[in-house]
Design an enzyme around this catalytic site. Structure first.
Site, PDB file in Angstrom:
ATOM      1  N   HIS A 118      -8.243   0.671  -0.697  1.00  0.00           N
ATOM      2  CA  HIS A 118      -8.016  -0.366   0.281  1.00  0.00           C
ATOM      3  C   HIS A 118      -8.012   0.292   1.773  1.00  0.00           C
ATOM      4  CE1 HIS A 118      -6.070  -3.872   2.392  1.00  0.00           C
ATOM      5  NE2 HIS A 118      -5.213  -2.825   2.993  1.00  0.00           N
ATOM      6  N   GLU A 119      -7.349   1.449   1.778  1.00  0.00           N
ATOM      7  CA  GLU A 119      -7.104   1.957   3.203  1.00  0.00           C
ATOM      8  C   GLU A 119      -8.467   2.824   3.424  1.00  0.00           C
ATOM      9  OE1 GLU A 119      -4.659   2.027   4.963  1.00  0.00           O
ATOM     10  OE2 GLU A 119      -3.291   0.705   3.589  1.00  0.00           O
ATOM     11  N   HIS A 134     -10.507  -0.007   5.058  1.00  0.00           N
ATOM     12  CA  HIS A 134     -10.646   0.023   6.649  1.00  0.00           C
ATOM     13  C   HIS A 134     -11.260   1.017   7.414  1.00  0.00           C
ATOM     14  CE1 HIS A 134      -7.386  -3.181   6.713  1.00  0.00           C
ATOM     15  NE2 HIS A 134      -6.377  -2.333   5.983  1.00  0.00           N
ATOM     16  N   GLU A 150      -7.690  -7.391   6.441  1.00  0.00           N
ATOM     17  CA  GLU A 150      -6.966  -7.055   5.356  1.00  0.00           C
ATOM     18  C   GLU A 150      -7.730  -7.683   4.022  1.00  0.00           C
ATOM     19  OE1 GLU A 150      -4.580  -4.808   5.036  1.00  0.00           O
ATOM     20  OE2 GLU A 150      -4.530  -4.660   7.058  1.00  0.00           O
TER      21      GLU A 150
HETATM   22 ZN   LIG Z   1      -4.562  -2.913   5.202  1.00  0.00          ZN
END
Ligand SMILES: [Zn+2]
Length: 413
Positions: free
Chosen positions: A278-279, A282, A356
């Site tokens: 997930h990071e 980004h 997100e």
């Molecule tokens: Zn995030």
């Protein structure tokens, strides 16, 4: 006092009242849902943890309302109450008004006043609320040493910046704001580069993650995502707080993957892998660069507005300062911008939540979404994050989507 005084007071009153109202809504909503765990979390989150999250959320909302009242009182005292004028008069006994020395002294004392006023509530947050809910790991000794280091850092980085800004305002004519923006932008980029390698190590210890399942999974994930990093590290976040977190820091050659020890200690390797995916999302989807670009663009707009206002007598007279002065203009501007831009919050939060969701989608295609959902549930539970926020409060402030929405999306992909 003039017409601008009333415009400013109206903006301040509207922003303050809205924040207090949202906070009261949040408290009411969380309390009303305190007794029942939402059905989708019933199997994973015990009632006791749910109630703790509700009490923690309420305590934090109360603190932020108190903080807001203190802040509003301070804004009024510094502007209409004559605080900035008084600081300027005091320093005028030592330095000639309008000089770099006078301006720098004025701005530094302005920052100092705000820091001192904010200190009691910051102490209460750490040693009152965080302590009571079992999250604080900070000792008084560590708190004071952090404070000393932060102050030293603020002086080392801040004083040259203040001097440069004031010098540009004085010498670069009507386009000073453009030069000031270039200096601030360069400063921001350099800070981003230095942050992981120079600044973070002042506060935390980093240890390379040893060989093993976690290191292996992370290496494979990085290869899958085509991401080159300078090493995988664990950071001793547990030194200050037991809240879990994951992040990677830096750009270009200095970027490294950093995991909080509190995260690694709590999640299984496949869960850490999914959180890291997930990071990485980004980064890969350029969210970080976009965020910096947006902040540079708003800085440019802000400096331009300040460039127009600083020559207007009504701007000073309306805010309790007798005569135009560069440093006073900067201080007043920093105080009055937040109430005027407060209603842009939902927009910023909306874009953040969209990022997100995008990062979750990225994690879904590069790791196991079920593991991410499971990891998030554990983090909500252990961080005592509320599962039942007030929808309006959430729309206004939350940088992350509400738990229920986020988890159900992950479970259906
Ligand atoms: Zn995030």
């Amino acid at each position: 006092m003039n017409a601008f005084t009333w415009v400013f007071l109206a903006a301040l009153a509207a922003a303050t009242a809205t924040q207090l109202w949202l906070s009261a809504r949040q408290i009411r909503h969380v309390r009303a849902h305190r007794d029942t765990v939402p059905p989708m979390f019933a199997a994973t989150i015990p009632a006791q943890a749910h109630q703790k999250a509700a009490d923690y959320t309420v305590a934090k909302a109360r603190l932020s309302s108190g903080d807001l009242c203190v802040e509003t009182a301070m804004i009024l005292a510094l502007t209409l109450g004559g605080g900035i004028q008084m600081l300027g008069d005091l320093w005028a006994k030592l330095f000639a008004p309008g000089t770099l020395a006078h301006g720098t002294a004025l701005l530094l004392s302005f920052f100092l006043v705000q820091a001192v006023v904010g200190l009691p509530l910051s102490l209460y947050r750490v040693f009152g609320i965080e302590q009571r809910f079992g999250f604080n790991r900070m000792t008084w000794r560590l708190y004071l040493s952090d404070l000393a280091k932060q102050t030293a850092l603020a002086i080392v980085l801040g004083v040259p910046l203040v001097l440069a800004l004031l010098w540009l305002m004085q010498h670069m004519g009507s386009l000073w704001w453009l030069y000031a923006w270039l200096v601030l932008s360069a400063f921001t980029v350099v800070l981003q580069l230095l942050f992981p390698a120079v600044i973070l190590p002042l506060f935390n210890k980093f240890t390379p993650v040893a060989e093993g399942e976690l290191a292996e999974r992370v290496q494979k994930l990085l290869a899958r995502c085509g991401f080159k990093a300078r090493g995988l590290y664990m950071m001793d976040g547990s030194k200050r707080s037991s809240h879990g977190n994951a992040f990677f820091a830096g750009f270009g050659a200095t970027k490294r993957i950093v995991l909080f020890d509190t995260l690694v200690g709590r999640l299984e390797p496949p869960e850490v892998e999914a959180v890291l995916a997930h990071e990485l999302g980004h980064y890969k989807l350029h969210h970080i660069v976009k965020r910096i670009a947006l902040s540079l663009a708003t800085t440019l707009a802000g400096l331009w507005v300040l460039g127009q206002l600083m020559h207007e007598g009504w701007f000073y007279a309306g805010l309790g300062v007798a005569a135009p002065d560069m440093a006073a203009a900067l201080a007043l501007f920093m105080l009055v911008v937040p109430p005027f831009t407060f209603f842009l919050h939902p927009l910023a939060s909306h874009f953040s939540r969209r990022h997100e969701f995008e990062a979750d989608a990225y994690a879904t295609s590069n790791a196991d979404p079920a593991q991410l959902a499971q990891a998030l549930v554990k983090l909500y539970r252990d961080n005592a994050s509320t599962l039942t926020p007030d929808p309006l409060h959430s729309a206004f402030y939350d940088s992350h989507p509400p738990a229920a929405v986020r988890i159900s999306r992950l479970r259906t992909t």
